[in-house]
Write a protein that holds these residues in place. Structure first.
Motif, PDB file in Angstrom:
ATOM      1  N   GLU A  66      -3.576   0.970  10.638  1.00 28.40           N
ATOM      2  CA  GLU A  66      -4.893   0.497  11.093  1.00 28.40           C
ATOM      3  C   GLU A  66      -4.765  -0.276  12.403  1.00 28.40           C
ATOM      4  N   PHE A 109       0.831  -1.203   0.000  1.00 22.59           N
ATOM      5  CA  PHE A 109       0.000   0.000   0.000  1.00 22.59           C
ATOM      6  C   PHE A 109       0.867   1.255   0.000  1.00 22.59           C
ATOM      7  N   HIS A 113     -10.540  -4.652   7.925  1.00 21.23           N
ATOM      8  CA  HIS A 113     -10.870  -3.344   7.383  1.00 21.23           C
ATOM      9  C   HIS A 113     -12.306  -3.354   6.879  1.00 21.23           C
TER      10      HIS A 113
HETATM   11 FE   LIG Z   1      -7.374   1.514   3.580  1.00 26.46          FE
END
Ligand SMILES: [Fe+2]
Ligand SMILES: CC1=C(CCC(=O)O)c2cc3nc(cc4[nH]c(cc5[nH]c(cc1n2)c(C)c5CCC(=O)O)c(CCC(=O)O)c4C)C(CCC(=O)O)=C3C
Length: 370
Positions: A283, A19, A187
């Motif tokens: 996260e 990412f 997520h």
């Molecule tokens: Fe994301």
């Protein structure tokens, strides 16, 4: 000695595709702009997420975690006599995928396997990576041919480290976590994206895949934990990091709301298991370790967060296994394919219509429709 070397033909390299994340405060806003361009994410949400990064000095841990994974892979490959250079490219931050492809081309790489740091089916977690591969190849004349490795949410090399992490977390709780609830977290994504995740083809990763794959992974982990402790822990699947407009439905319940419900039901001990993530990126360290942990404290609950696969040697060996499996398949052999739980090993090539882009069709690599 040569004959014992695992055969990586037809590959010249492995690309670790991730990412990306900011590495200093000045990176944060441009990084968020890269991630959310054309996505209709409300400004308020962006400001909040920016604050999450600033709380950690403007530096996401994700790039360092990927560099550590790559170092571990290089060592594993060397130990196994595998001569395969490992490259690093990100969707949203430096090192950008297109720059990495240019470097691979300059180094004479003709064909590479691609390991994405995202284990499940959905547009966000699979096809979006494939679209970015397409775009980066378009930008790079003479780019190597790329084969994205199959999904691994059900590979034992991903599951086993999580089982051990849950056992370690239980051991930190009073009475060895006898009364603990296992709360698996991933997520959140828009419910519409969840519905269309996976493939139309029932022989592929059939729809809707995102939630079902997570449930399967969570069930296997819980079952294996029970086999060790002899105690059946109840377990749930909940979500973090909801974004988007408030009017767009996303997968629920949110982990914080779920903790409120659990306390009402008399649960006071929880192991948070970040089953949707492969390393302790933002996260995990913000949404779980900071926010959800604060919620639990306010509610008087005890929570322990289980480790992610990270650089566990079994996870590293899984990447090697996936490379060797795919290499053999590309040579026309029928490799053994490891998988645990109710889902069979996923296809090497994503099926037709797999995980469509919610904003309309976009070309993608590594699918049977590309
Ligand atoms: Fe994301
Ligand atoms: C399914 C999924 C995964 C897991 C699979 C995978 O790993 O890929 C994931 C991972 C990650 N998401 C990350 C960061 C962000 N995601 C955002 C936004 C979004 N994520 C989405 C989904 C997912 N995201 C979606 C549907 C959006 C809405 C915008 C859109 O439709 O695309 C935003 C914008 C702000 C916001 O909207 O919250 C940020 C900053 C980081 C980096 C962490 C770090 O820096 O350590 C990682 C690993």
């Amino acid at each position: 000695m040569n004959s014992a070397r695992p055969d990586v033909t037809p590959y010249d390299a492995l690309l670790v595709l991730s990412f990306g994340g900011p590495e200093k405060p000045e990176d944060v806003v441009p990084f968020l702009e890269n991630v959310t361009r054309g996505r209709g994410i409300p400004r308020e949400r962006l400001e909040q997420v920016g604050e999450h990064y600033f709380l950690f000095g403007g530096r996401s841990p994700i790039n360092d975690q990927n560099r550590a994974l790559i170092a571990a892979l290089e060592k594993d490959f060397a130990d196994q006599g595998i001569d395969l250079p490992v490259y690093f490219g990100n969707r949203n931050w430096d090192p950008y995928l297109a720059d990495t492809l240019a470097a691979m081309k300059a180094d004479g790489v003709g064909r590479a396997a691609v390991f994405a740091t995202s284990a499940y089916s959905s547009w966000s977690s699979c096809r979006q990576y494939r679209e970015n591969l397409f775009d980066a190849v378009e930008q790079t004349p003479g780019a190597p041919r790329l084969d994205k490795l199959r999904q691994y949410f059900n590979h034992p090399g991903f599951i086993e480290p999580v089982v051990d992490a849950v056992l370690a977390s239980l051991a930190e709780l009073p009475d060895g976590g006898d009364r603990a609830r296992l709360v698996f977290v991933t997520h959140s994504i828009p419910t519409e994206m969840a519905e269309s995740s996976g493939s139309e083809d029932p022989a592929g990763q059939s729809r809707p895949a995102y939630v079902a794959q997570h449930r399967s992974a969570a069930d296997v982990v819980a079952e294996r934990v029970r086999a060790v402790t002899g105690r059946a822990h109840r377990h749930d699947l909940v979500y973090c990091s909801r974004s988007g407009a408030p009017s767009t439905p996303w997968l629920e319940p949110d982990v914080n709301d779920h903790l409120e419900d659990l306390v009402t039901d008399g649960v006071s001990e929880v192991v948070l298991v970040p089953i949707g993530f492969v390393s302790d990126h933002m996260e995990v360290i913000f949404d779980l370790d900071t926010e959800a942990t604060a919620t639990a404290e306010r509610l008087g609950m005890t929570v322990v967060r289980a480790a992610t696969a990270g650089v566990d040697p079994r996870f590293v060996a899984m990447v090697r296994d996936l490379v060797l499996e795919r290499a053999a398949a590309e040579r026309g052999e029928q490799p053994e394919r490891s998988a645990v739980g109710s889902w069979s090993p996923g296809p090497d090539v994503c099926g037709v219509g797999c995980c469509p882009n919610p904003r309309g069709p976009r070309p993608a690599l590594c699918g049977s429709d590309s």
